[in-house]
Design an enzyme around this catalytic site. Structure first.
Site, PDB file in Angstrom:
ATOM      1  N   GLU A   1     -35.166  -6.745 -10.640  1.00 15.59           N
ATOM      2  CA  GLU A   1     -33.754  -6.890 -10.302  1.00 15.59           C
ATOM      3  C   GLU A   1     -32.867  -6.232 -11.359  1.00 15.59           C
ATOM      4  O   GLU A   1     -33.336  -5.965 -12.481  1.00 15.59           O
ATOM      5  CB  GLU A   1     -33.422  -8.390 -10.205  1.00 15.59           C
ATOM      6  CG  GLU A   1     -34.131  -9.112  -9.063  1.00 15.59           C
ATOM      7  CD  GLU A   1     -33.468  -8.869  -7.706  1.00 15.59           C
ATOM      8  OE1 GLU A   1     -32.863  -7.792  -7.506  1.00 15.59           O
ATOM      9  OE2 GLU A   1     -33.577  -9.755  -6.841  1.00 15.59           O
TER      10      GLU A   1
ATOM     11  N   ASP B   1     -45.780  -6.558  -5.871  1.00  9.49           N
ATOM     12  CA  ASP B   1     -45.193  -7.873  -6.115  1.00  9.49           C
ATOM     13  C   ASP B   1     -45.684  -8.915  -5.113  1.00  9.49           C
ATOM     14  O   ASP B   1     -46.341  -8.577  -4.122  1.00  9.49           O
ATOM     15  CB  ASP B   1     -43.653  -7.782  -6.090  1.00  9.49           C
ATOM     16  CG  ASP B   1     -43.126  -6.913  -4.941  1.00  9.49           C
ATOM     17  OD1 ASP B   1     -43.886  -6.682  -3.974  1.00  9.49           O
ATOM     18  OD2 ASP B   1     -41.977  -6.468  -5.006  1.00  9.49           O
TER      19      ASP B   1
HETATM   20  C1  GLP Z   1     -38.397  -6.210  -1.220  1.00 11.52           C
HETATM   21  C2  GLP Z   1     -39.596  -5.634  -1.954  1.00 11.52           C
HETATM   22  C3  GLP Z   1     -39.314  -4.229  -2.453  1.00 11.52           C
HETATM   23  C4  GLP Z   1     -38.739  -3.383  -1.321  1.00 11.52           C
HETATM   24  C5  GLP Z   1     -37.458  -4.004  -0.836  1.00 11.52           C
HETATM   25  C6  GLP Z   1     -36.762  -3.206   0.261  1.00 11.52           C
HETATM   26  O1  GLP Z   1     -37.433  -6.700  -2.079  1.00 11.52           O
HETATM   27  N1  GLP Z   1     -39.999  -6.442  -3.058  1.00 11.52           N
HETATM   28  O2  GLP Z   1     -40.510  -3.655  -2.954  1.00 11.52           O
HETATM   29  O3  GLP Z   1     -38.518  -2.085  -1.780  1.00 11.52           O
HETATM   30  O4  GLP Z   1     -37.782  -5.297  -0.329  1.00 11.52           O
HETATM   31  O5  GLP Z   1     -37.236  -3.558   1.509  1.00 11.52           O
HETATM   32  P1  GLP Z   1     -36.903  -2.814   2.863  1.00 11.52           P
HETATM   33  O6  GLP Z   1     -37.733  -1.593   2.875  1.00 11.52           O
HETATM   34  O7  GLP Z   1     -37.291  -3.778   3.929  1.00 11.52           O
HETATM   35  O8  GLP Z   1     -35.447  -2.534   2.843  1.00 11.52           O
END
Ligand code: GLP
Length: 234
Positions: A143, A67
């Site tokens: 989402e 993304d």
């Molecule tokens: C963002 C990314 C996701 C990721 C999520 C969790 O929203 N788009 O791909 O899994 O964050 O992030 P973290 O690992 O920092 O909790």
């Protein structure tokens, strides 16, 4: 779905590193799907270490990131493109032309998404996809409410997600309201998937494991995949 429980974040990252190193050893032309967020950072550090130690060669590997924030240029320090370059790509021998990340400032949004799907197909599909998970169960930026058949598209981010990700920005209002994301169908087409979750994701992981497939918990769609491993920190 297989679950590997690890006793520390370091061990979680080590296990993921072993899987990636082994996959590239078996197939030097591997098509690797990559994630951002803080969870895969330990894996990326170990991949850099493995590369420096001669254990992995990225010269033929192709990557596709999940993304990108809408409205951020590649060189914006909050973009996922910048994040990947800083935390992995600039420290390994991957070829620039083999790196794929959605363009956050693409003028033609629909075409940008369609082109990404075409590029994945042209590369032969994703062999191994790395995933993290959001507190609300989102994978990539799919989402709650995302459909099983969803493809790469522009999505409106939930307030919770913007709040969670605000720690990477100076002010919450700077967190983009939209993002480009691979869809659920795009992700499920990967031949193998590993989802990484630290102990801060305990609550959502137990919900995913308990629930039937439920679009309100997008990660539950992973139960449909025949080769999906959750590597979690206990
Ligand atoms: C963002 C990314 C996701 C990721 C999520 C969790 O929203 N788009 O791909 O899994 O964050 O992030 P973290 O690992 O920092 O909790």
């Amino acid at each position: 779905m297989q679950i590997i429980k690890t006793s520390s974040y370091r061990k979680l990252s080590k296990k993921a590193n072993e899987i990636v190193v082994d996959a590239v050893f078996k197939n030097p032309n591997l098509v690797l799907g990559l994630a951002t967020g803080s969870t895969p950072l330990g894996l990326y550090q170990l991949l850099i270490k493995s590369f420096k130690g001669g254990k992995i060669d990225f010269s033929k590997v192709k990557t596709f990131n999940l993304d990108e924030y809408y409205g951020l240029k590649k060189n914006d320090s909050q973009s996922y493109s910048y994040f990947m370059d800083k935390n992995l790509f600039s420290k390994i021998n991957i070829k620039k032309e083999n790196i794929h990340i959605l363009n956050g400032v693409a003028k033609n949004k629909k075409e940008e998404c369609a082109k990404y799907e075409r590029e994945i197909k042209k590369a032969g599909g994703i062999d191994l996809q790395i995933l993290g998970i959001g507190a609300d169960g989102h994978i990539a930026f799919n989402e709650p409410g995302s459909l099983l058949k969803s493809r790469t598209r522009l999505i409106k981010l939930k307030e919770q997600t913007r709040k969670d990700n605000a720690r990477f920005f100076e002010l919450k209002k700077e967190v983009p309201k939209f993002a480009f994301t691979m869809g659920i169908a795009t992700i499920l087409e990967a031949k193998k998937i590993i989802l990484l979750a630290g102990k801060n994701k305990k609550e959502i992981i137990s919900q995913v494991l308990k629930t039937k497939i439920n679009p309100q918990i997008p990660a539950s769609f992973l139960k449909l995949h025949p080769r999906c491993i959750f590597i979690v920190e206990e």
